[in-house]
Scaffold this active site. Sequence first.
Site, short mmCIF file in Angstrom:
data_model
loop_
_atom_site.label_atom_id
_atom_site.label_comp_id
_atom_site.label_asym_id
_atom_site.label_seq_id
_atom_site.Cartn_x
_atom_site.Cartn_y
_atom_site.Cartn_z
N SER A 1 0.82 -1.21 0.00
CA SER A 1 0.00 0.00 0.00
C SER A 1 0.86 1.26 0.00
CB SER A 1 -0.95 -0.04 1.20
OG SER A 1 -1.93 0.95 1.11
N ASP B 1 9.86 5.02 -10.26
CA ASP B 1 9.32 5.57 -11.50
C ASP B 1 9.92 6.92 -11.85
OD1 ASP B 1 7.78 3.35 -11.71
OD2 ASP B 1 5.84 4.35 -11.65
N LYS C 1 -0.65 -4.06 -3.53
CA LYS C 1 -1.94 -3.47 -3.16
C LYS C 1 -2.03 -2.08 -3.77
CE LYS C 1 -4.80 -1.99 0.77
NZ LYS C 1 -4.88 -0.55 0.48
#
Length: 583
Positions: free
Chosen positions: A285, A296, A310
């Site tokens: 999460s 990223d 998740k």
Amino acid sequence: MKKIIVVAACFAMAASSAFSQLPTYDQGQKFKDVLNIVNAYYTDTVDNKKLVDDAIAKILEDLDPHSSYVKAQDVKRSEEPLQANFEGVGISFQILKDTITVQEVISGCPSEKVGIRVGDRIVKVDDTTAVFKGLDNNWVIKHLRGPKGSKVSVSIIRKGNTQPLTFVIQRDKIPIYSVEAHYMVLPDVGYVKISRFAATTMQEFHTAVKDLRNKGMKNIIVDLQDNTGGYLYTAIDLCNQFLMKDQMIVYTQGLHSQKSESRANGNGMFKFGKVIVLINEGSASASEILSGCIQDNDRGLLVGRRTWGKGLVQKPFNLPDGSQIKLTTAHYYIPSDRCIQRPYDNGKKDYNDEYMRRYNSGELFGSDTFKQPDSLKYKTIYSGRTVYGGGGVSPDYFVPVDTTGGSRYYNALIRRGFLVQHGAEYLDKNRAKILAQFPTAESFISSYVVPDSFYQNLYAAAESDTSFLNDITVPKEDTVITEFTTIKFGDKDYRTSKAHDLKRSSKALPIAVKANLARNLFDANVFWQVSNVLNNPLQKAIAVIQNDKNFDVLFKNTSIAKGKKKQVQKDKEETERWRFQVE
């Protein structure tokens, strides 16, 4: 009698027919109608509250693995870890032999102020005995927690005292720290362990980073291993600390939730310097938002193992009776536009069996068994590295799970609480002597060696407990163990693998013992400094962060044609900002 049955049947058929003939039958009304029919005609007494609670829980469970129903009496307790405090006495405990045994006394809290120690056994709370068969955590929490300012009397048994000691503790707010440790692992590299994303995490993180910078930190390792998540806004705030202005952090979107983007404001406190984030299968999460954002945006490297996967956002909805539903309202997407949520089409049980699936497939040990389709392929923002959605965040450097130090004997010592209990008894006798010789955490970490007598007394104490002996007994059908140790207790012989196990755990056990003593003598920060000797992902990260070339993958692979001008200075600074500049 036959006539009555016919009338009742006709009535039921008529009611059924009436319902079936409605042109549009609201499904909420349908549920009410079913409940009314059950109450009117069911043969036995009906507990409506339980019936409705169970139905709501089942409805939410069938939606996805993370939507859930929280009963009114459990709402406050479920929120405490993320609100970062509760009201109580300030201890952590373990139930050993139907007795409450103090495992940790939280620094600065009521129990410490009155003199409660690690290893104390609580035998009475107020006028109620606290030693009985069936004693559980719920009973302890119910009796020890209470409103700030209220008082509770506890009677404890302490080694060396012939009579119980009585303490009156005034309850207070007890902090739950989410930054469990921070310290320097190299002259210019700091380490910060975050266990959850709570209401106070940012304040704790700022304090930790400021302290580490004062000690010379230029680069950072953030440990999110086994961090299952927390508040979304805390994850966003933490990501913001590492990014330049307007860099994407995360966005959320759902059928009834418009796309909502979160971008960095440029005011972060660690925009420069090398970053490594530690992750594993227990990172979920909010942990995946931070690690995925770092990956990223090509801001740093990830070390460890693939995260849980998740990518769903839950929003709490409070009901009038005090209960609450946590409903998934959106998916979240990290900067490359990927959602890392794993599939859950086969139900909650299958979804939650993920760890064993990875264990059995060999993924946790390095086998290349996890493959993602090209349809889930994405590119990182700056360097264009390939990453994947739909199954968690994968590390840049894989570190296999280490099971070599575990054994029946070692695991039983920890599970049955002997490590904590014997450690407390040992320090009751030797605390002053140890602190006189090792007055600082640094001297204790570098020079203290647990004496052999400690282990012999520990083994003797454990081996006089039949539950422990049953735990370490090797079944006859076990053909793996070939080296056996017979332990005699009472009139029974126990066939164990003690000698084999102690060889196997020869590195893990001394570290666990020393770490436990360190927590008791100093604090949790020192506990982790000792324990992290066996934190293989951290050791790998320390090796990786020392080599600048390992971070080249984060920067554009720009080739300059012969005779062309060199890359403009602005681009060069952009390329190297994360490696060499320090704010």
